[in-house]
Design a protein around this motif. Structure first.
Motif, PDB file in Angstrom:
ATOM      1  N   UNK A  70      20.277  22.610  11.508  1.00 18.17           N
ATOM      2  CA  UNK A  70      20.567  23.934  10.946  1.00 18.17           C
ATOM      3  C   UNK A  70      19.480  24.923  11.357  1.00 18.17           C
ATOM      4  N   UNK A  71      18.219  24.457  11.289  1.00 10.37           N
ATOM      5  CA  UNK A  71      17.093  25.304  11.659  1.00 10.37           C
ATOM      6  C   UNK A  71      17.158  25.690  13.134  1.00 10.37           C
ATOM      7  N   UNK A  72      17.473  24.725  13.981  1.00  5.37           N
ATOM      8  CA  UNK A  72      17.529  24.990  15.423  1.00  5.37           C
ATOM      9  C   UNK A  72      18.671  25.956  15.764  1.00  5.37           C
ATOM     10  N   UNK A  73      19.806  25.793  15.048  1.00  5.13           N
ATOM     11  CA  UNK A  73      20.953  26.651  15.354  1.00  5.13           C
ATOM     12  C   UNK A  73      20.683  28.119  15.010  1.00  5.13           C
ATOM     13  N   UNK A  74      19.605  28.373  14.250  1.00  4.72           N
ATOM     14  CA  UNK A  74      19.230  29.753  13.920  1.00  4.72           C
ATOM     15  C   UNK A  74      18.229  30.307  14.925  1.00  4.72           C
ATOM     16  N   UNK A  75      17.721  29.433  15.797  1.00  2.00           N
ATOM     17  CA  UNK A  75      16.598  29.838  16.663  1.00  2.00           C
ATOM     18  C   UNK A  75      17.045  30.870  17.698  1.00  2.00           C
ATOM     19  N   UNK A  76      16.063  31.567  18.242  1.00  2.00           N
ATOM     20  CA  UNK A  76      16.347  32.662  19.169  1.00  2.00           C
ATOM     21  C   UNK A  76      17.094  32.206  20.416  1.00  2.00           C
ATOM     22  N   UNK A  77      16.705  31.031  20.956  1.00  2.00           N
ATOM     23  CA  UNK A  77      17.356  30.599  22.193  1.00  2.00           C
ATOM     24  C   UNK A  77      18.843  30.342  21.967  1.00  2.00           C
ATOM     25  N   UNK A  78      19.192  29.898  20.735  1.00  2.00           N
ATOM     26  CA  UNK A  78      20.610  29.675  20.438  1.00  2.00           C
ATOM     27  C   UNK A  78      21.354  31.015  20.379  1.00  2.00           C
ATOM     28  N   UNK A  79      20.706  32.003  19.716  1.00  2.00           N
ATOM     29  CA  UNK A  79      21.312  33.339  19.660  1.00  2.00           C
ATOM     30  C   UNK A  79      21.549  33.876  21.076  1.00  2.00           C
ATOM     31  N   UNK A 135      21.799  21.315  23.164  1.00  2.00           N
ATOM     32  CA  UNK A 135      20.411  21.771  23.239  1.00  2.00           C
ATOM     33  C   UNK A 135      19.725  21.687  21.881  1.00  2.00           C
ATOM     34  N   UNK A 136      20.445  22.122  20.852  1.00  2.00           N
ATOM     35  CA  UNK A 136      19.864  22.100  19.502  1.00  2.00           C
ATOM     36  C   UNK A 136      19.527  20.671  19.105  1.00  2.00           C
ATOM     37  N   UNK A 137      20.427  19.763  19.435  1.00  2.00           N
ATOM     38  CA  UNK A 137      20.236  18.363  19.088  1.00  2.00           C
ATOM     39  C   UNK A 137      18.986  17.806  19.763  1.00  2.00           C
ATOM     40  N   UNK A 138      18.823  18.160  21.048  1.00  2.00           N
ATOM     41  CA  UNK A 138      17.665  17.656  21.779  1.00  2.00           C
ATOM     42  C   UNK A 138      16.357  18.123  21.168  1.00  2.00           C
TER      43      UNK A 138
END
Lengths: 281, 329
Positions: free
Chosen positions: B216-225, B240-243
């Motif tokens: 959940x935290x990674x999916x909020x990150x800038x690279x995901x946006x 990518x988020x999973x990795x």
């Protein structure tokens, strides 16, 4: 600020559920010994092997001790250990973390080296080797031993937070005014970490309760009195499982599971209250 | 990268020296004379008891000055001599532990690996399904709150006593001797299921919660946006988020080890499973301090090896450590 936090605290479902469960068991621990029919948890009050009934609310052990009376007395020691053991661990973790993080340099290196060493050694192994050296143990000593061994992860986390807060402008400003390091830590850094400290305490509280159950179970618990771990130890030693005396072997652990699970649940709720980004809208 | 490894190895060596020193020191401060316990078995023959007592004190080296005892302890350690068990006299501690070790590892390693994979998968799935998440999360919190030994008791009661599917004591039937045959292996597996499950289930909760929060935290990150605005497929973003989310879970593996081992010790007692934990409890009950020391050393060495393995895996997974090393360890 405070009102806003309270507002979100009451609205948060996780926090409400977790807190009510913990509160329920806390009240049970406080008034339980008064409402149970028997005063002494170790007294033989009736025939053995009795399933739960009107006279024996949670049945009796092989020897005819009342399980409910033992459970409420055991709960008291669990809360005591959680409070003191968890409190001590939090306190040591805070002191080491603040000092290492704020002072830096050689001081930091030495403290972190000790922390890293203790972090690798399993707590239970340390507890075993220390506890087996004391012939008479009470729950106070037990909580001290647990507190003295459970602090390293807290120290590391607090140090990391202190490092980031230390570089903020307002801390630099205070430093220019010539305040002592202790005062800067206490009045500038700590207030910004209060919510975090509170959450650490909750985790340490649960951890201490679990550690005590494990320690009591393998025969290193209090030498006098009763605790949840001792109940479980006796139940297993006297083959309560094989004989099907479920009311002796299962409720004590269930209570611990509910308390510790509720504490963790509460912790997540608090995280959402303190951290606006996590709030469910 | 070399500096990272050197630093880690240095900390582990220091930990080891510290642990061995504690291991040597504390039993010597321990009250209760174990030799008296042993001699009490000759209680009916007072004359020979005296001879046995002085012989044993010499044999165990307890009449030497402290510093000599400490040096001897290290020398003996490198010779693989951990003393003689008093509870299983005259078996050497090393032999007792060597025969117990496979049983412990046979439950411990599969349970750690299986719960890590299953827990992380569950967590990653729950992170993107709200309905599943709201059911799974509370369950997982209470699972992690359960003491290992209690889950063992619960499983033993339901699957061993009520349903009678699995045996609940020992690592194999009393009628059998350990040997390589289908009969023994299937019997061993039947005894293995419940201890394995109780360790597996309790660990599962922690991994699932951790992974869910990380994803959940990674999916909020800038690279995901950024990837989202580029119109990259959800599947690739999740990959990518999973990795990224898996890295703290690998570190967590090392941190979790201590609690899992503690859980293993108590679980072995519940199932009378003849591993290191069961031996350790017997040693405590019988004040057998060579055996307690030996168990402690075995646990420490095991934890250090496991930590080092985790470090190596982490290095393989995270290129940042391979290419440069900076910041804190």
């Amino acid at each position: 600020m405070m009102r806003e936090i309270l507002f979100f605290a009451f609205r948060n479902k996780k926090l409400r559920i977790g807190f009510s469960l913990v509160l329920f068991f806390l009240i049970l621990a406080i008034i339980g010994p008064y409402i149970s029919k028997y005063k002494d948890p170790l007294e033989y009050v009736g025939p053995g092997y009795q399933p739960p009934s009107k006279d024996y609310w949670l049945g009796t052990t092989t020897f005819g001790q009342d399980v409910f009376t033992q459970l409420v007395h055991g709960l008291r020691s669990s809360f005591f250990i959680g409070f003191f053991g968890g409190g001590l661990a939090t306190l040591i973790g805070l002191v080491v973390g603040f000092l290492a993080g704020y002072e830096g340099g050689l001081f930091d290196e030495v403290l972190m080296m000790i922390t890293n060493i203790l972090l690798v050694i399993p707590t239970l192994a340390l507890l075993i080797i220390v506890a087996s050296y004391l012939p008479y143990r009470g729950i106070f000593i037990e909580s001290v031993i647990i507190g003295l061994t459970a602090w390293p992860w807290t120290a590391r986390a607090v140090r990391a937070q202190t490092l980031s807060l230390k570089a903020r402008e307002y801390v630099n400003l205070t430093r220019i005014t010539g305040r002592s390091h202790l005062k800067i830590i206490l009045y500038e850094i700590m207030p910004n970490m209060m919510s975090y400290v509170f959450m650490v305490f909750i985790l340490q509280f649960g951890g201490a309760i679990l550690a005590a159950v494990g320690l009591d179970f393998i025969g290193l618990g209090p030498t006098k009195g009763i605790s949840i771990g001792l109940m479980l130890q006796n139940a297993v030693l006297w083959n309560a499982i094989q004989l099907g005396i479920w009311w002796w072997a299962i409720p004590p652990g269930l209570v611990i599971t509910l308390i510790v699970g509720a504490l963790y649940f509460m912790n997540t709720g608090l995280d959402e209250v303190f951290n606006p980004r996590l709030r469910e809208m | 990268m070399k500096k990272y490894l050197r630093m880690k190895i240095f900390v582990y060596l220091l930990t080891f020296v510290f642990a061995v020193t504690i291991d040597w020191l504390i039993p010597r401060l321990m009250p209760g004379n174990p030799i008296l316990v042993l001699v009490s078995r000759f209680a009916t023959l007072p004359e020979s008891a005296k001879v046995v007592y002085s012989y044993l004190t010499k044999a165990f080296g307890l009449d030497l000055p402290m510093w000599k005892q400490y040096i001897n302890f290290w020398i003996a350690f490198f010779k693989g001599d951990l003393g003689i068990s008093i509870y299983l006299y005259p078996k050497p501690v090393l032999d007792v532990l060597k025969s117990a070790l496979p049983y412990s590892l046979g439950v411990l390693i599969p349970s750690i690996l299986a719960s890590w994979f299953v827990g992380n998968t569950l967590g990653a799935v729950a992170a993107r399904r709200k309905r599943l998440d709201s059911v799974m999360l509370p369950v997982m919190y209470f699972i992690t709150g359960a003491p290992y030994l209690w889950l063992g008791i619960l499983l033993a009661y339901f699957f061993g006593v009520v349903l009678r599917w699995f045996p609940i004591a020992g690592a194999y039937s009393f009628a059998l001797r350990p040997h390589l045959s289908w009969l023994f292996i299937s019997d061993y597996l039947k005894h293995w299921v419940l201890p394995f499950l109780s360790l597996f289930i309790v660990q599962l909760g922690g991994w699932a919660i951790g992974m869910r929060n990380m994803v959940i935290y990674e999916l909020e990150a800038n690279y995901v946006r950024y990837l989202e605005t580029l119109g990259v497929s959800r599947k690739l973003i999740r990959k990518y988020a999973f990795r990224n989310a898996i890295l703290p879970q690998v570190t967590g593996l090392a941190l979790q080890l201590g609690t899992v081992i503690a859980g293993q010790v108590t679980t072995e007692v519940v199932f009378s499973y003849p591993g290191i934990g069961y031996i350790l409890t017997q040693a405590i009950l019988n004040q057998d301090y060579f055996l307690i020391q030996g168990c402690f050393l075995f646990i420490i060495i095991g934890v250090l090896i496991a930590n080092f393995t985790v470090d190596l895996v982490y290095m393989a997974l995270d290129p940042r450590i391979r290419y440069s090393y900076g910041g804190e360890i």
